[in-house]
Design a protein around this motif. Structure first.
Motif, mmCIF file in Angstrom:
data_model
loop_
_atom_site.group_PDB
_atom_site.id
_atom_site.type_symbol
_atom_site.label_atom_id
_atom_site.label_comp_id
_atom_site.label_asym_id
_atom_site.label_seq_id
_atom_site.Cartn_x
_atom_site.Cartn_y
_atom_site.Cartn_z
ATOM 1 N N UNK A 68 15.243 7.135 -2.903
ATOM 2 C CA UNK A 68 14.775 7.594 -4.222
ATOM 3 C C UNK A 68 15.557 6.925 -5.341
ATOM 4 N N UNK A 69 16.855 6.745 -5.145
ATOM 5 C CA UNK A 69 17.659 6.084 -6.172
ATOM 6 C C UNK A 69 17.232 4.628 -6.338
ATOM 7 N N UNK A 70 16.971 3.949 -5.218
ATOM 8 C CA UNK A 70 16.525 2.557 -5.290
ATOM 9 C C UNK A 70 15.183 2.458 -5.995
ATOM 10 N N UNK A 71 14.283 3.383 -5.701
ATOM 11 C CA UNK A 71 12.961 3.388 -6.322
ATOM 12 C C UNK A 71 13.046 3.697 -7.816
ATOM 13 N N UNK A 72 13.984 4.545 -8.188
ATOM 14 C CA UNK A 72 14.163 4.868 -9.606
ATOM 15 C C UNK A 72 14.796 3.705 -10.365
ATOM 16 N N UNK A 73 15.704 2.992 -9.714
ATOM 17 C CA UNK A 73 16.461 1.939 -10.388
ATOM 18 C C UNK A 73 15.692 0.639 -10.532
ATOM 19 N N UNK A 74 14.707 0.412 -9.671
ATOM 20 C CA UNK A 74 14.084 -0.910 -9.583
ATOM 21 C C UNK A 74 12.569 -0.830 -9.526
ATOM 22 N N UNK A 75 11.943 -1.973 -9.779
ATOM 23 C CA UNK A 75 10.498 -2.117 -9.622
ATOM 24 C C UNK A 75 10.236 -2.503 -8.167
ATOM 25 N N UNK A 76 10.131 -1.504 -7.305
ATOM 26 C CA UNK A 76 9.949 -1.747 -5.875
ATOM 27 C C UNK A 76 8.476 -2.037 -5.603
ATOM 28 N N UNK A 77 8.199 -3.222 -5.060
ATOM 29 C CA UNK A 77 6.826 -3.648 -4.826
ATOM 30 C C UNK A 77 6.440 -3.588 -3.358
ATOM 31 N N UNK A 78 7.396 -3.394 -2.466
ATOM 32 C CA UNK A 78 7.123 -3.246 -1.029
ATOM 33 C C UNK A 78 8.354 -2.631 -0.382
ATOM 34 N N UNK A 79 8.142 -2.032 0.783
ATOM 35 C CA UNK A 79 9.224 -1.400 1.532
ATOM 36 C C UNK A 79 9.201 -1.951 2.947
ATOM 37 N N UNK A 80 10.362 -2.401 3.422
ATOM 38 C CA UNK A 80 10.491 -2.845 4.807
ATOM 39 C C UNK A 80 11.386 -1.860 5.547
ATOM 40 N N UNK A 100 5.421 8.064 -2.600
ATOM 41 C CA UNK A 100 5.161 6.747 -3.197
ATOM 42 C C UNK A 100 4.047 6.035 -2.426
ATOM 43 N N UNK A 101 2.854 6.614 -2.391
ATOM 44 C CA UNK A 101 1.808 6.111 -1.495
ATOM 45 C C UNK A 101 1.262 4.739 -1.874
ATOM 46 N N UNK A 102 1.490 4.289 -3.104
ATOM 47 C CA UNK A 102 0.904 3.012 -3.516
ATOM 48 C C UNK A 102 1.776 1.804 -3.166
ATOM 49 N N UNK A 103 2.991 2.054 -2.694
ATOM 50 C CA UNK A 103 3.876 0.948 -2.329
ATOM 51 C C UNK A 103 3.664 0.615 -0.857
ATOM 52 N N UNK A 104 3.247 -0.612 -0.525
ATOM 53 C CA UNK A 104 3.009 -0.949 0.891
ATOM 54 C C UNK A 104 4.306 -0.973 1.682
ATOM 55 N N UNK A 105 4.264 -0.386 2.870
ATOM 56 C CA UNK A 105 5.435 -0.342 3.745
ATOM 57 C C UNK A 105 5.134 -1.072 5.038
ATOM 58 N N UNK A 106 6.099 -1.861 5.499
ATOM 59 C CA UNK A 106 6.003 -2.569 6.767
ATOM 60 C C UNK A 106 7.064 -1.984 7.698
ATOM 61 N N UNK A 107 6.629 -1.488 8.848
ATOM 62 C CA UNK A 107 7.533 -0.872 9.821
ATOM 63 C C UNK A 107 7.720 -1.778 11.022
ATOM 64 N N UNK A 108 8.961 -2.216 11.227
ATOM 65 C CA UNK A 108 9.357 -2.878 12.471
ATOM 66 C C UNK A 108 9.921 -1.774 13.362
ATOM 67 N N UNK A 109 9.186 -1.336 14.383
ATOM 68 C CA UNK A 109 9.605 -0.158 15.155
ATOM 69 C C UNK A 109 10.746 -0.494 16.109
ATOM 70 N N UNK A 110 11.938 -0.571 15.570
ATOM 71 C CA UNK A 110 13.106 -0.994 16.339
ATOM 72 C C UNK A 110 13.490 0.110 17.325
ATOM 73 N N UNK A 111 13.367 -0.193 18.595
ATOM 74 C CA UNK A 111 13.705 0.775 19.639
ATOM 75 C C UNK A 111 14.996 0.419 20.355
ATOM 76 N N UNK A 112 15.300 -0.878 20.437
ATOM 77 C CA UNK A 112 16.499 -1.328 21.159
ATOM 78 C C UNK A 112 16.967 -2.640 20.560
#
Length: 259
Positions: A68-80, A100-112
């Motif tokens: 939330x702090x990062x989103x408040x401080x910056x113009x976040x255009x995507x989330x990894x 923040x539903x309008x910001x596209x998120x990319x999930x790398x499902x790191x399991x190991x």
């Protein structure tokens, strides 16, 4: 401030003390594309290139507060999103994504880790599938992760991978990029799969050898392209090309040093 107006990619993931993967790789990749990053640390790991020696997850509320702090401080255009460690952290990240539903998120499902050390609690896999994947624009499992996420044997060919991918899509993700780096053959084929169109195969020559952090690099590169408002397919193609070029440069350096 001008910095606040620059487009950023918010990187959510764990640290890797070896620098071979995790947030270090994410920052390196996104910076190479010309974008800034802001961070939410989910876990601190003690790693070499060969082993994970310790993992210290953050408190879930602290992860959400960082986001939330990062989103408040910056113009976040995507989330990894990378390593999440626990189901509680997954739930905290999902809460912020819903805000923040309008910001596209990319999930790398790191399991190991590459060395085989677990980076996500086994009981958290169901939470990831149920609560987080449906909120992401893209999920990028490799073949091993895809098999675990679907409770299947490792896919033996593209048809197996597609069957598993469609099963995972039914759990809610909008799109999958099934990474074929763990398969065999002279070409490395990734499959972009969604409910909206026919599967798209993207392949490149398979290089000998290995390099840590390629999954982090690819998801970060795709997120950076999405931050520039590029379509998903274009973002995936450009991200794959960037990772291949980095891998090729590393391979050529190693070959040259061994000559």
């Amino acid at each position: 401030m001008a910095l606040k107006q620059d487009p950023h990619v918010l990187v959510v993931g764990g640290s890797d003390s070896s620098g071979g993967a995790g947030i270090a790789r994410d920052i390196e990749t996104i910076s190479a594309i010309g974008l800034r990053t802001c961070l939410a640390i989910t876990a601190v790991t003690v790693q070499t290139h060969d082993a994970v020696r310790d993992i210290r997850p953050m408190q879930p509320g602290l992860v959400a507060d960082q986001m939330r702090a990062a989103l408040q401080a910056n113009e976040v255009a995507a989330i990894k999103i990378g390593m999440l460690a626990t189901g509680q952290i997954i739930a905290a990240v999902a809460t912020v994504l819903r805000e923040n539903p309008r910001i596209p998120a990319v999930l790398d499902p790191v399991l190991a880790s590459s060395s085989g050390g677990p980076l996500l609690q086994a009981r958290a896999i169901g939470v990831m599938k149920r609560d987080l994947m449906p909120l992401c624009r893209l999920v990028t499992p490799n073949l091993i992760e895809l098999a675990i996420l679907t409770g299947s044997e490792l896919a033996g060919d593209d048809d197996d991978a597609l069957r598993q991918g469609r099963r995972l899509l039914a759990a809610g993700p909008r799109a999958l990029l099934i990474k074929g780096g763990h398969a065999a053959g002279p070409r490395s084929t990734d499959i972009l799969l969604s409910l909206e169109q026919e599967p798209i195969r993207l392949d490149m020559p398979r290089l000998a050898g290995s390099m840590r952090g390629t999954g982090c690099m690819l998801a970060s590169a795709i997120a950076a392209r999405l931050a520039g408002a590029k379509p998903l397919e274009d973002s995936v193609r450009e991200g794959k090309r960037l990772v291949f070029e980095k891998f090729l440069q590393s391979f050529e350096r190693e070959s040259g040093s061994g000559a």
